[in-house]
Design a protein around this motif. Structure first.
Motif, mmCIF file in Angstrom:
data_model
loop_
_atom_site.group_PDB
_atom_site.id
_atom_site.type_symbol
_atom_site.label_atom_id
_atom_site.label_comp_id
_atom_site.label_asym_id
_atom_site.label_seq_id
_atom_site.Cartn_x
_atom_site.Cartn_y
_atom_site.Cartn_z
ATOM 1 N N ASP A 120 13.724 42.430 -58.290
ATOM 2 C CA ASP A 120 14.245 41.800 -59.510
ATOM 3 C C ASP A 120 13.312 41.767 -60.712
ATOM 4 O OD1 ASP A 120 16.137 41.286 -57.587
ATOM 5 O OD2 ASP A 120 16.438 39.205 -58.142
ATOM 6 N N THR A 159 24.538 37.722 -51.339
ATOM 7 C CA THR A 159 25.863 37.119 -51.441
ATOM 8 C C THR A 159 26.341 36.609 -50.093
ATOM 9 O OG1 THR A 159 26.396 38.609 -53.266
ATOM 10 C CG2 THR A 159 28.235 37.497 -52.191
ATOM 11 N N CYS A 192 18.356 45.019 -53.005
ATOM 12 C CA CYS A 192 19.652 44.455 -52.618
ATOM 13 C C CYS A 192 20.802 45.398 -52.971
ATOM 14 C CB CYS A 192 19.865 43.104 -53.295
ATOM 15 S SG CYS A 192 18.790 41.801 -52.666
ATOM 16 N N GLY A 196 23.324 42.549 -57.808
ATOM 17 C CA GLY A 196 22.405 41.474 -58.117
ATOM 18 C C GLY A 196 21.476 41.876 -59.249
ATOM 19 N N SER A 268 24.126 40.692 -63.324
ATOM 20 C CA SER A 268 23.476 39.398 -63.125
ATOM 21 C C SER A 268 23.205 38.667 -64.437
ATOM 22 C CB SER A 268 22.144 39.625 -62.397
ATOM 23 O OG SER A 268 21.334 38.481 -62.429
ATOM 24 N N SER A 470 20.528 33.393 -58.528
ATOM 25 C CA SER A 470 20.405 34.765 -58.060
ATOM 26 C C SER A 470 21.561 35.595 -58.585
ATOM 27 C CB SER A 470 20.395 34.781 -56.528
ATOM 28 O OG SER A 470 20.558 36.105 -56.054
ATOM 29 N N THR A 472 22.933 37.719 -56.978
ATOM 30 C CA THR A 472 23.832 37.925 -55.847
ATOM 31 C C THR A 472 24.722 36.714 -55.605
ATOM 32 O OG1 THR A 472 22.272 37.046 -54.209
ATOM 33 C CG2 THR A 472 22.085 39.374 -54.764
#
Length: 571
Positions: A120, A159, A192, A196, A268, A470, A472
């Protein structure tokens, strides 16, 4: 040696400094290495950043490409932030990673750079650094992992963790079965596999023009990623020859395209704070209002978790990012360029949707208006955001009584208390989680629901917080409330039982308490005690200088570009 190369400032000449610079680098490089473009490979690979661990392999492909094009590849390990590992939150160190990368690029004999990121915060930090030092740069995203399965069903990273955790707390999923999914969820290399923050920022980087078009979203195990990494290495040498640095093509139009892309893929909410920070480094006047203005009418076309049903390898086989952009081509800025010198829209003609269930055509969108909504009102004077695509439609206009948690610790201690005065119409409020308050603005805004409501079948409630969530995650979550509680925002003064009004269509978030009454209130002791008060180190520097979420949560003294020049020579 080309006097036009920045590295010539180190290597050219016959004095003792030039001698030392050249001599110490002669360890297996070609004899004419000092006459070639020096290309750094800023590599965030780390065993403690599991989503980036494979970037060492990717770096080798980049090196091969750099050598093939006549450059000298120089791997430069930089600060790596593992989203799943570091405490209290990786966001606390995004600015430090950007600062360290910027300084190392500026301090060394480097003409251009290839930026390798995935998890991220790594791509945002690398982009912030590249914008600040303004050397020719190209991003190679590490790519998502392939889909893992458990008992025949696909698992979405993050998720399905949130979803399964709630099912365990509701008593509908056994803890042993929950633990067994661990070995199935993470199938192999890559970040991921949901839409996300990691996937979002890779796609956003391509929308900005910092990635070779068509690369972002390529799965990490796909051999085409290594081929594209090789080509990116070759291209970095070309960028140096042409002198094409980020500020030569990143414009307001680039960020316009990034916002359109963010909405179309259902990306996101973290991209908002990252794009604001990157724009700040470039001196581009990007505001929260731009996200609403540009993104409000953009349709959601990507059917991926958390807003949909599929995962990133499905997205790639269905046509990928360029296929999505082709559907919203009329909404893009046609003048915005990429690192190739050509407009982003020039790469869309041959893109096609191969699976209209995963990537829906413009005529049949998953949602007609999917942009991130910016809210203002008495509870968020400088703004808050909500992601309608991940929210429950019936909660987008809601009035409820506040149930207030003064800190994350308070939330964890009381959320499952059977005596908690809460029902499905309540609004959960969590404060002390902003940039200054925690510090670092952790991903806690998607608060767990009270166990007693989960047991009754409730699966979503309105939640309000000054932190992040997040990419996700899902739910009707109002986040990035600004000013945060720790910076004097009205969120600090909310009490249990206060009425809160949310109206996403009207873009309002209001506390139904008079201004006079609010003026008479003071911050309660539990809230004040929860605010961060570090005495030393990076945390102290961060708390003293971090800006609010509406300014990208960068440090105040890092806003703006400082260029590639080194102020003094070595001695």
């Amino acid at each position: 040696m080309s006097a036009s190369l920045r590295s010539a400032q180190w290597y050219a000449g016959a004095d003792h400094n030039a001698y030392i610079h050249r001599a110490w680098m002669r360890r297996g490089v070609p004899g004419d290495f000092a006459d070639r473009p020096q290309i750094a490979i800023a590599n965030t690979a780390s065993d403690l950043t599991p989503c980036n661990a494979h970037l060492t392999e990717v770096a080798q492909s980049v090196k091969n490409g750099v050598y093939e094009a006549g450059g000298i590849p120089l791997e430069l390990p930089v600060v790596s932030l593992g989203e799943t590992q570091v405490r209290p939150t990786a966001m606390l160190w995004r600015n430090m990673a950007a600062l360290a990368t910027e300084e190392m690029l500026r301090a060394n004999p480097i003409d251009g750079v290839v930026l390798l990121g995935g998890c991220d915060k790594t791509i945002p930090a690398l982009l912030m650094a590249a914008a600040s030092v303004d050397l020719p740069a190209v991003v190679v995203p590490g790519g998502p992992m392939l889909t893992g399965h458990f008992r025949g069903l696909p698992l979405g990273c993050g998720t399905d963790v949130w979803r399964s955790t709630e099912e365990v707390r509701a008593g509908r999923l056994g803890e042993e079965e929950f633990r067994r999914t661990e070995s199935a969820m993470i199938r192999g290399k890559g970040h991921c596999n949901t839409m996300g923050t990691a996937s979002t920022m890779a796609l956003v980087a391509e929308a900005l023009g910092m990635v070779l078009p068509g690369l972002a979203g390529t799965p990490a195990p796909d051999a085409r990623l290594l081929a594209a990494a090789h080509e990116s290495g070759r291209f970095a040498v070309e960028l140096v020859a042409e002198g094409r640095a980020p500020t030569s093509f990143l414009t307001t139009g680039s960020f316009h395209n990034a916002i359109v892309a963010l909405a179309a893929v259902g990306g996101s909410t973290n991209a908002v704070v990252h794009l604001l920070a990157i724009a700040g480094r470039l001196g581009i006047d990007l505001t929260l209002d731009d996200f609403d203005r540009v993104g409000a009418g953009v349709p959601l076309l990507v059917n991926l978790l958390p807003a949909g049903a599929f995962l990133m390898d499905d997205f790639h086989r269905a046509g990928g990012f360029l296929a999505v952009l082709r559907e919203v081509r009329d909404l893009l800025d046609p003048t915005a360029l990429t690192i190739t010198g050509r407009p982003l829209v020039a790469y869309l003609d041959d893109a096609q949707i191969w699976d209209p269930v995963v990537i829906t055509p413009r005529e049949t969108p998953l949602q007609p208006n999917a942009g991130i909504a910016v809210l203002r009102g008495s509870l968020a004077p400088r703004g808050a955001i909500v992601k309608p695509a991940a929210a429950s439609p019936h909660l987008l206009k809601h009035r409820g009584r506040a149930v207030v948690f003064s800190s994350i610790e308070d939330l964890r201690a009381r959320i499952d208390d059977p005596d908690l005065d809460v029902d499905e119409d309540s609004v959960l409020v969590l404060r002390g989680c902003g940039p200054k308050g925690y510090p670092g603005m952790p991903e806690v805004s998607n608060m767990p629901l009270p166990r007693k409501l989960l047991e009754r079948g409730v699966r979503d409630m309105v939640r309000v917080c000054d932190g992040r969530m997040s990419g996700t995650a899902y739910g009707t979550v109002v986040l990035h409330v600004t000013p945060e509680a720790a910076a004097g925002g009205p969120l600090a003064l909310v009490r249990d039982g206060d009425w809160i009004d949310l109206d996403v269509r009207a873009r309002r978030l209001d506390l139904d308490v008079s201004a006079d009454e609010l003026a008479d209130r003071t911050v309660d002791e539990a809230t004040a005690r929860g605010y961060a008060n570090p005495r030393r180190g990076w945390e102290r520097l961060y708390v003293d200088h971090v800006l609010q979420a509406d300014a990208g949560a960068d440090l105040d003294f890092l806003v703006g570009s400082s260029g590639a020049e080194v102020s003094r020579e070595s001695h």
